[in-house]
Design a protein around this motif. Sequence first.
Motif, PDB file in Angstrom:
ATOM      1  N   ALA D 273       0.836  -1.197   0.000  1.00 10.40           N
ATOM      2  CA  ALA D 273       0.000   0.000   0.000  1.00 10.40           C
ATOM      3  C   ALA D 273       0.871   1.246   0.000  1.00 10.40           C
ATOM      4  CB  ALA D 273      -0.897  -0.002   1.229  1.00 10.40           C
ATOM      5  N   ASP D 274       0.467   2.226  -0.791  1.00 12.76           N
ATOM      6  CA  ASP D 274       1.078   3.549  -0.648  1.00 12.76           C
ATOM      7  C   ASP D 274       0.545   4.148   0.636  1.00 12.76           C
ATOM      8  OD1 ASP D 274       2.425   3.430  -3.087  1.00 12.76           O
ATOM      9  OD2 ASP D 274       0.654   4.129  -4.201  1.00 12.76           O
ATOM     10  N   ILE D 275       1.420   4.696   1.438  1.00 11.62           N
ATOM     11  CA  ILE D 275       0.960   5.344   2.667  1.00 11.62           C
ATOM     12  C   ILE D 275       0.914   6.842   2.397  1.00 11.62           C
ATOM     13  CG2 ILE D 275       1.401   5.749   5.114  1.00 11.62           C
ATOM     14  CD1 ILE D 275       0.625   2.867   4.379  1.00 11.62           C
ATOM     15  N   PRO D 276      -0.289   7.384   2.321  1.00 12.34           N
ATOM     16  CA  PRO D 276      -0.407   8.789   1.908  1.00 12.34           C
ATOM     17  C   PRO D 276       0.041   9.720   3.032  1.00 12.34           C
ATOM     18  CG  PRO D 276      -2.546   7.930   2.541  1.00 12.34           C
ATOM     19  CD  PRO D 276      -1.579   6.788   2.637  1.00 12.34           C
ATOM     20  N   THR D 277       0.377  10.919   2.630  1.00  7.25           N
ATOM     21  CA  THR D 277       0.693  11.945   3.617  1.00  7.25           C
ATOM     22  C   THR D 277      -0.572  12.276   4.386  1.00  7.25           C
ATOM     23  OG1 THR D 277       2.224  12.833   2.014  1.00  7.25           O
ATOM     24  CG2 THR D 277       1.694  14.238   3.908  1.00  7.25           C
ATOM     25  N   CYS D 278      -0.432  12.365   5.691  1.00  8.86           N
ATOM     26  CA  CYS D 278      -1.603  12.643   6.505  1.00  8.86           C
ATOM     27  C   CYS D 278      -1.768  14.156   6.626  1.00  8.86           C
ATOM     28  CB  CYS D 278      -1.396  12.015   7.878  1.00  8.86           C
ATOM     29  SG  CYS D 278      -2.837  12.133   8.898  1.00  8.86           S
ATOM     30  N   PRO D 279      -2.823  14.718   6.096  1.00  6.40           N
ATOM     31  CA  PRO D 279      -2.964  16.177   6.137  1.00  6.40           C
ATOM     32  C   PRO D 279      -3.233  16.656   7.561  1.00  6.40           C
ATOM     33  CG  PRO D 279      -4.950  15.203   5.238  1.00  6.40           C
ATOM     34  CD  PRO D 279      -3.984  14.068   5.474  1.00  6.40           C
ATOM     35  N   PRO D 280      -2.910  17.881   7.879  1.00  4.92           N
ATOM     36  CA  PRO D 280      -3.133  18.400   9.230  1.00  4.92           C
ATOM     37  C   PRO D 280      -4.614  18.598   9.527  1.00  4.92           C
ATOM     38  CG  PRO D 280      -2.249  20.124   7.801  1.00  4.92           C
ATOM     39  CD  PRO D 280      -2.240  18.866   7.003  1.00  4.92           C
ATOM     40  N   GLU D 281      -5.386  18.813   8.498  1.00  5.88           N
ATOM     41  CA  GLU D 281      -6.824  18.953   8.711  1.00  5.88           C
ATOM     42  C   GLU D 281      -7.562  18.361   7.527  1.00  5.88           C
ATOM     43  OE1 GLU D 281      -7.978  23.053   8.890  1.00  5.88           O
ATOM     44  OE2 GLU D 281      -6.393  23.677   7.518  1.00  5.88           O
ATOM     45  N   GLY D 282      -8.867  18.174   7.705  1.00  2.00           N
ATOM     46  CA  GLY D 282      -9.671  17.573   6.652  1.00  2.00           C
ATOM     47  C   GLY D 282     -10.561  16.493   7.230  1.00  2.00           C
ATOM     48  N   ILE D 283     -11.372  15.886   6.368  1.00  2.00           N
ATOM     49  CA  ILE D 283     -12.292  14.844   6.820  1.00  2.00           C
ATOM     50  C   ILE D 283     -11.664  13.489   6.546  1.00  2.00           C
ATOM     51  CG2 ILE D 283     -14.569  13.820   6.492  1.00  2.00           C
ATOM     52  CD1 ILE D 283     -15.513  16.628   5.650  1.00  2.00           C
ATOM     53  N   ALA D 284     -11.195  12.843   7.610  1.00  2.52           N
ATOM     54  CA  ALA D 284     -10.498  11.563   7.450  1.00  2.52           C
ATOM     55  C   ALA D 284     -11.444  10.473   6.991  1.00  2.52           C
ATOM     56  CB  ALA D 284      -9.840  11.167   8.769  1.00  2.52           C
ATOM     57  N   CYS D 285     -12.653  10.468   7.561  1.00  7.64           N
ATOM     58  CA  CYS D 285     -13.605   9.411   7.260  1.00  7.64           C
ATOM     59  C   CYS D 285     -14.895  10.033   6.775  1.00  7.64           C
ATOM     60  CB  CYS D 285     -13.865   8.561   8.499  1.00  7.64           C
ATOM     61  SG  CYS D 285     -15.278   7.438   8.323  1.00  7.64           S
ATOM     62  N   PRO D 286     -15.136   9.984   5.469  1.00  4.32           N
ATOM     63  CA  PRO D 286     -16.349  10.620   4.956  1.00  4.32           C
ATOM     64  C   PRO D 286     -17.627   9.896   5.385  1.00  4.32           C
ATOM     65  CG  PRO D 286     -15.149   9.526   3.181  1.00  4.32           C
ATOM     66  CD  PRO D 286     -14.279   9.446   4.394  1.00  4.32           C
ATOM     67  N   CYS D 287     -17.578   8.581   5.608  1.00  3.91           N
ATOM     68  CA  CYS D 287     -18.804   7.855   5.979  1.00  3.91           C
ATOM     69  C   CYS D 287     -19.314   8.321   7.344  1.00  3.91           C
ATOM     70  CB  CYS D 287     -18.563   6.356   6.035  1.00  3.91           C
ATOM     71  SG  CYS D 287     -18.101   5.609   4.479  1.00  3.91           S
ATOM     72  N   SER D 288     -18.404   8.413   8.320  1.00  6.85           N
ATOM     73  CA  SER D 288     -18.810   8.802   9.666  1.00  6.85           C
ATOM     74  C   SER D 288     -18.506  10.263   9.946  1.00  6.85           C
ATOM     75  CB  SER D 288     -18.099   7.918  10.703  1.00  6.85           C
ATOM     76  OG  SER D 288     -18.432   6.573  10.509  1.00  6.85           O
ATOM     77  N   ASN D 289     -17.984  10.980   8.942  1.00  6.07           N
ATOM     78  CA  ASN D 289     -17.745  12.413   9.060  1.00  6.07           C
ATOM     79  C   ASN D 289     -16.789  12.719  10.221  1.00  6.07           C
ATOM     80  OD1 ASN D 289     -18.220  14.681   7.671  1.00  6.07           O
ATOM     81  ND2 ASN D 289     -20.186  15.187   8.629  1.00  6.07           N
ATOM     82  N   VAL D 290     -15.627  12.134  10.178  1.00  4.59           N
ATOM     83  CA  VAL D 290     -14.646  12.303  11.251  1.00  4.59           C
ATOM     84  C   VAL D 290     -13.479  13.126  10.725  1.00  4.59           C
ATOM     85  CG1 VAL D 290     -13.092  11.123  12.842  1.00  4.59           C
ATOM     86  CG2 VAL D 290     -15.280  10.073  12.215  1.00  4.59           C
ATOM     87  N   THR D 291     -13.144  14.201  11.448  1.00  4.74           N
ATOM     88  CA  THR D 291     -12.048  15.076  11.013  1.00  4.74           C
ATOM     89  C   THR D 291     -10.747  14.690  11.704  1.00  4.74           C
ATOM     90  OG1 THR D 291     -12.403  16.666  12.780  1.00  4.74           O
ATOM     91  CG2 THR D 291     -13.679  16.988  10.759  1.00  4.74           C
ATOM     92  N   PHE D 292      -9.665  15.165  11.152  1.00  3.61           N
ATOM     93  CA  PHE D 292      -8.358  14.927  11.784  1.00  3.61           C
ATOM     94  C   PHE D 292      -8.271  15.624  13.129  1.00  3.61           C
ATOM     95  CE2 PHE D 292      -7.325  13.775   7.439  1.00  3.61           C
ATOM     96  CZ  PHE D 292      -6.676  12.578   7.654  1.00  3.61           C
ATOM     97  N   GLU D 293      -8.948  16.747  13.238  1.00  2.00           N
ATOM     98  CA  GLU D 293      -8.967  17.452  14.527  1.00  2.00           C
ATOM     99  C   GLU D 293      -9.577  16.534  15.599  1.00  2.00           C
ATOM    100  OE1 GLU D 293     -11.759  20.602  14.448  1.00  2.00           O
ATOM    101  OE2 GLU D 293     -11.237  21.362  16.443  1.00  2.00           O
ATOM    102  N   GLN D 294     -10.623  15.867  15.228  1.00  2.00           N
ATOM    103  CA  GLN D 294     -11.256  14.958  16.183  1.00  2.00           C
ATOM    104  C   GLN D 294     -10.351  13.765  16.494  1.00  2.00           C
ATOM    105  OE1 GLN D 294     -14.780  14.332  13.894  1.00  2.00           O
ATOM    106  NE2 GLN D 294     -15.769  16.195  14.633  1.00  2.00           N
ATOM    107  N   LEU D 295      -9.675  13.263  15.473  1.00  2.78           N
ATOM    108  CA  LEU D 295      -8.752  12.155  15.720  1.00  2.78           C
ATOM    109  C   LEU D 295      -7.634  12.589  16.667  1.00  2.78           C
ATOM    110  CD1 LEU D 295      -8.353  10.463  12.201  1.00  2.78           C
ATOM    111  CD2 LEU D 295      -9.758   9.703  14.124  1.00  2.78           C
TER     112      LEU D 295
END
Lengths: 77, 126, 402, 728
Positions: D273-295
């Motif tokens: 698997a390519d391991i993508p760069t993890c952005p500082p913000e954004g919606i990590a999980c669109p199905c459950s609407n989870v942001t990186f801030e929440q993570l």
Amino acid sequence: MALRIPCPHCGTRAIDEWVYGEIPIVPDAITDADARDVDRAYFHNNAEGVVREAWFHLYGCRRWVTVERDSRTDTFL
Amino acid sequence: MLEPLLLTRIVSTPAALDTADIPAEVIVLRTAPDEALVLADSSTISVDDPHAIIVDDTGWHGAWMSWDQAIPFLQANCAWELPAERPSMAQGRVADAPAKLWLEDDRMLIVVPHVMARDVADRMGS
Amino acid sequence: MNEFWEAKVTLQWAELGSSYDVVIIGGGGHGLATAYNLAVKHGITNVAVIEKDYIGGGNSGRNTTVIRSNYGKPEPVRFYQRSLDLYRQLEDETDRWIMHDERGLLWLAHTEAGRRQERSRSSMNLAFGAETHFVEPEEIAKLAPGINLDAGGEFPITGGSLHVGGATARHDRVNWAFAEGAMRAGVTIVQGVKVEGLILDGDRVVGVKTNTGDVAAGTVVSAVGGHATTIATMANVRLPIRTHPLQAFVTNHYEQTWDAIVASNDLGFYISQTARGEMLGGSHIDPQPSYSRRSDHHFINEISRRIVALFPFMGNLRVLRQWTGICDMSPDYTPIMGFTSAPGFLITTGWGTWGFKAIPAGGEAMAQLIASGETPELIAPFSIDRFANDRTLADRGSSGTH
Amino acid sequence: MSFEYEGQTIPTSADESVLLSLLRAGIHPGSGGPLCFEGDCPNCLCTIDDVSYVRSCQTPAEVAVEVSPHGRDAPPLPPLDAGAPAIAVDYRVADVVVIGGGESGLQACAAAEANGRSVECFDASTGHDVVAIYPGPLVLVRTHGGMIEVECDEIVVATGAAEIHPVVPGSDLEGLWMPRAARKAVDAGLDLGQLVSVGNVPDALGATAAPGELVRFVGDHTVSAVITATADGEVETPCDNVVVGLGLHPRTGLARMGNGMNVRVVGDALLDADIPTCPPEGIACPCSNVTFEQLDNLHDRGFTHMELLKRGSLAGTGTCQGSVCTPYLRSFLQDRGQALQAPFTARPVARQLTLSEMAAGSHLPKLARTALDDVHRSLGARMDRMGGWWRPWTYGDTEAEYTAVRERVSLGDVSTLGKMIVTGPDAEATLQRIFPTNVSTIKPGRSRYVLMLDERGYVLDDGMIAREHDDTFFLTFTSGGASMSEMWIRDWSASWGHDIRILNQTLSLGAINITGPKAAEVLARATDDELPPFLGHSTLTIAGVECKVFRLSFTGELSFELHHPAADSVKLWTALMELGADHDIRPHGIEALFRLRLEKGHIIIGQDTDYDASPRRLQHEWAVNMNTGDFIGRTATERTNRIPLDKKLVGIETDGDTLVDGAVMWSGTEFAGTVSSSMWSPTLGKGVALAWLETVTGAFPETVRIDGVEARVVPPHFYDPEGSRARA
């Protein structure tokens, strides 16, 4: 269907054709007669690993079949 | 399609069943090493086992099906693979009943306990 | 944005030390609640909980989250009612939202014998503090919207019992609330540490061997789910337990508008809609003892048919995920708690398919037992001695599901 | 061809997905976010023909009638009066199942076929969605015409790799495309306007490349610009659409689901698997609407384990089952100092299917029907499910049925009784050990009531033993106990090495009970043979039907059980009804039978017994002969008999109200047990019950209180305790 159990008379069949039967083993270390009686009636080896057990082929030959199964993976050996 | 059958049930030693005196043309469903369902009445059968149980049995219903009829029925009602040999006997869960199948080149006999016959017939679409 | 991430829980992890007053094996609901009660209610804080994977990762995080006390014998009714009462106050006590939702559980009968059974259940429940009422089919139609009382003609509903206190709660949040409370009071909880053996001094258990080193303990408690037999064997204790898989599934989430919790022993399923809006269903255990957590097709194939027969509108709900836990079943479908033949080694097991609903009372009672050295009256009937003493708690009416 | 969408008719063409038809009509059906056209993401979900959460990119437009959008919010439940559609199933067997019809999948098919193995190959693009691998192994496939279940020996997973989705701020805008989707859209003739590319995107798309790394998308509902980071700072590139190439993540879900089974992975599904760069913000999980801030918030509070992070945030638990977010959750934790975590355990199902689809091929459990089933129904019986059988609960007038038995004559269908022949040299020895009675004293032609005990000394079942000849016995069991009893006897006799023959005749023989003071008189009209004495049996011809006649009694009245070939049940029943017409013969159902036996104190296994009913507790020690040899349950009986008795089955009488089954009994304020069976006895003019009486402070009370009613504890034989009527 699901897990399949080999029947020597009928061929391999899904687990829902069968009834499970435990083959109890009372440890030799239990020597008191009452204690052996209670162990046989209630206590179980419940082993994680290969177990010897009986299955009754209810939808086929209606006979008990002894098989070995790995209880960690549900693989019939 | 399912009709009452008159069968004979035999329970005897496996060796006696192997050598049972049963007319050659009669279909024998060997349901267990020591048990058979025979498509004939009991008077035609003898077994070399003084303790054998040989009884007429009217508790079964059956139907002959052409393979054109049987294949779609089995595809929807039988989740296990039939043996390849013909003729041969197979048994297991079919349409949720404990069924015995007799497989010939051009047709198949299904036998089920009469107590399940109506529900199996529903599943056969008859 | 979903409401879940807002959990205020803070988990303070610590390193595992070398000696504790109490070592609890198993970081599931029962282990965590026992630790919580020891620390918070009894001031016993030199306690470690050792979890081989992650907390709540076994049955505590796999169950179908039903809370009820509608059993068929006085002893379990009393015990589970205590648990139900403790659940009611758990949010206040821990200041954590466990999504507790008391909406009543409907237990269906499809035969004359079942109707009789639900009458019996209601009598027994009312006599021992659980509110349960017999209900006729007409009332069931109102309590379980969309129900097909005829169930295709094969399973006509003949009556049922409404267990008023029946509730649901979010399993993970219950585990975390107890874990956080225990940690804050000084309990050490470690994850990813596997107990590989027990340290014995003669018959007495005096510590545990782990993959990260030995830990001495005044008391060792096995609160493991699924592998209770394996741990007990390390103490030379035989258990009357068989471990069976139990399967469940959820659908995608939908608007939370279906308020019932419905169980049918005859059809072998139970179903409710979670706070998140998923329809959550389960069935009885698989017949063979097994440690496999593999989900099979037969289970969901059959249970879907039964659910759809009773609730045709659910036919178009989409199944999202199925999963499997492994349940320790006792011969009389009742827990086994307390002392064993090995001094220093306590067990809380036999939680079968009903461990989640017992977490608060189970933790409370085990902590009382450890703190006082005496078995609390509430759990005295659940002693392992009952099998040899011919005092089993056979309960045919409650042996079915969850 | 067309379908309806929000009151709009959307024209479609053949071989086109619902999504493509909608896009042609200028509609983005989901709630924004990049489209993949491969079923990997939750960004094109619709409700199609009453089923929500359907990936419109995977649904052929030709099967859709009514389409409506649903966003990230939960759609409503189906209407409560909606029916469940019937879904067909096709059971198949193959040596090999290949999942994925791409290059590597086709190679695997060819290789297996060259080896003479039968192969089934399924590809989602041809409408065959493989939704699960189950133990068996069994592969479950959803098609638009129904389900396919394939049992196989080997599974080849050739599911390829998914494109990694962007999860930066603005990744929920419309106008975002994965490279493969953009290719298909362009090929299908969609006009993507000013198309800008970010990351690794094939030149052939003709997109204008934005420089540097993706930072975020800008726009109001629809993307209008993409912001990228370069060495010189952020660059804004205006656009109508953006295509984003961030690398590949192998689709291993099905392979992981088949972990431990005979599953082979080929082709791109094997990629690292390519391991993508993890952005500082954004919606990590669109199905459950989870942001990186929440993570981050959760991670800071100790939710550091990947599973805890998932459970705490619900990231990865939605429709796409982590397909979008798993790469990012892994890089998120790696960024925070953890070793790279394995993907979550994969569980069925991979791509959702409805409960109706899940149920395809299964049926509600069916009950056995006696040969008299039609007769009962034609008589207006209300049938009940009991012990695995349909049985007549009542024919509509239970009082009259009860009275017919007590005063005249009545028929009951007892075909459901377990029936078994045991014969052979060791038959007596086997039964001697199975039953706690001295079988050797049962003479040919005689029968005896027996309990069957388990190794705990508790009652498993009850029934009769009849001896036919020296070495031939006929056994009966309860209706629900027949199969269990056969298993029990086969198991034990084999373990003892006994030479016996066993034939379970439960389903082969019908049985009719003729009971009541006139029973013998009616039977005498049907046969010239002499009827057997009480607890005797003989083979007689009754109304032209050969019957094994057992004389015993469960009702308390004179009774004969007529066992006969199942095919003759209707003939025998009809003849007896005609012969008894002048006595106003009528059949009785189970409800009447249960009352009749209750007056006699006869127990019903399961109703009056729980799993711990020992003969001593049941007050059935008379049925246990401790002077015979070893029988199953003997040692347990001896052991438990040394323990003080804690409860027993007793009779209860009240003068007034009828008690309720299950009612709780009190002695003072102490619990004193429960009622197991109860009735108002019209014959005796009092309420009678069987009840489990418990000791109160060490002794059994002599009176109890039940729902405020005083009740007396009495021996459990209310009616004709001497048994003179049954012996008459």
